[in-house]
Design an enzyme around this catalytic site. Sequence first.
Site, PDB file in Angstrom:
ATOM      1  N   ASN A  81       0.796  -1.220   0.000  1.00  0.00           N
ATOM      2  CA  ASN A  81       0.000   0.000   0.000  1.00  0.00           C
ATOM      3  C   ASN A  81       0.831   1.274   0.000  1.00  0.00           C
ATOM      4  OD1 ASN A  81      -1.566  -2.119   2.119  1.00  0.00           O
ATOM      5  ND2 ASN A  81      -2.623  -1.506   0.251  1.00  0.00           N
ATOM      6  N   ILE A  89       0.865   6.794   0.139  1.00  0.00           N
ATOM      7  CA  ILE A  89       0.231   5.757   0.946  1.00  0.00           C
ATOM      8  C   ILE A  89      -1.224   5.600   0.521  1.00  0.00           C
ATOM      9  CG2 ILE A  89      -0.389   5.050   3.295  1.00  0.00           C
ATOM     10  CD1 ILE A  89       1.908   7.002   4.214  1.00  0.00           C
ATOM     11  N   CYS A  90      -1.634   4.376   0.237  1.00  0.00           N
ATOM     12  CA  CYS A  90      -3.028   4.086  -0.087  1.00  0.00           C
ATOM     13  C   CYS A  90      -3.722   3.665   1.212  1.00  0.00           C
ATOM     14  CB  CYS A  90      -3.106   2.966  -1.122  1.00  0.00           C
ATOM     15  SG  CYS A  90      -4.796   2.593  -1.612  1.00  0.00           S
ATOM     16  N   LEU A  91      -4.439   4.611   1.780  1.00  0.00           N
ATOM     17  CA  LEU A  91      -5.133   4.380   3.046  1.00  0.00           C
ATOM     18  C   LEU A  91      -6.437   5.166   2.996  1.00  0.00           C
ATOM     19  CD1 LEU A  91      -4.977   3.142   5.911  1.00  0.00           C
ATOM     20  CD2 LEU A  91      -3.775   5.208   6.635  1.00  0.00           C
ATOM     21  N   LEU A 124      -0.549  -0.314  -4.281  1.00  0.00           N
ATOM     22  CA  LEU A 124       0.176   0.693  -5.060  1.00  0.00           C
ATOM     23  C   LEU A 124       1.482   0.074  -5.545  1.00  0.00           C
ATOM     24  CD1 LEU A 124      -0.203   3.999  -2.990  1.00  0.00           C
ATOM     25  CD2 LEU A 124      -1.031   3.551  -5.290  1.00  0.00           C
TER      26      LEU A 124
END
Length: 140
Positions: A81, A89-91, A124
């Site tokens: 991520n 950051i994929c959050l 990601l």
Amino acid sequence: MQASRARLFKEYKEVQREKSADPDIQLICDDSNIFKWTAVIKGPSETPFEGGVFQLAFSIPEQYPLLPPQVRFITKIFHPNVHFKTGEICLDILKNAWSPAWTLQSVCRAIIALMAHPEADSPLNCDSGNLLRSGDIRGY
């Protein structure tokens, strides 16, 4: 912009008051710009990141806390991520699940939780995500 400055000053005071409360997170405000912060977080135990120290960069929008901060890893990290070049950051809480109830400290906690529990289905970093999805924990 005044409301966001007031909120950030409040968070700054809270961070100063509770420095020892969370030894895994150290938040630092840029002396010349309240909208720029860095954080140093410790890798969560029982993960490949245990014993590691990771630096994050925060860029706070003027509409904060109505809009989320932009956060990225400065320290290189191999994680599904996290984009391996940009540190993005994929959050969900940094995107569509943001709430003004979140603080910079709680965002750091959420990132540490993501480090311990990666979401391999929305990567990601596809190489990292593929290793986890195929069950190759050692390779990961």
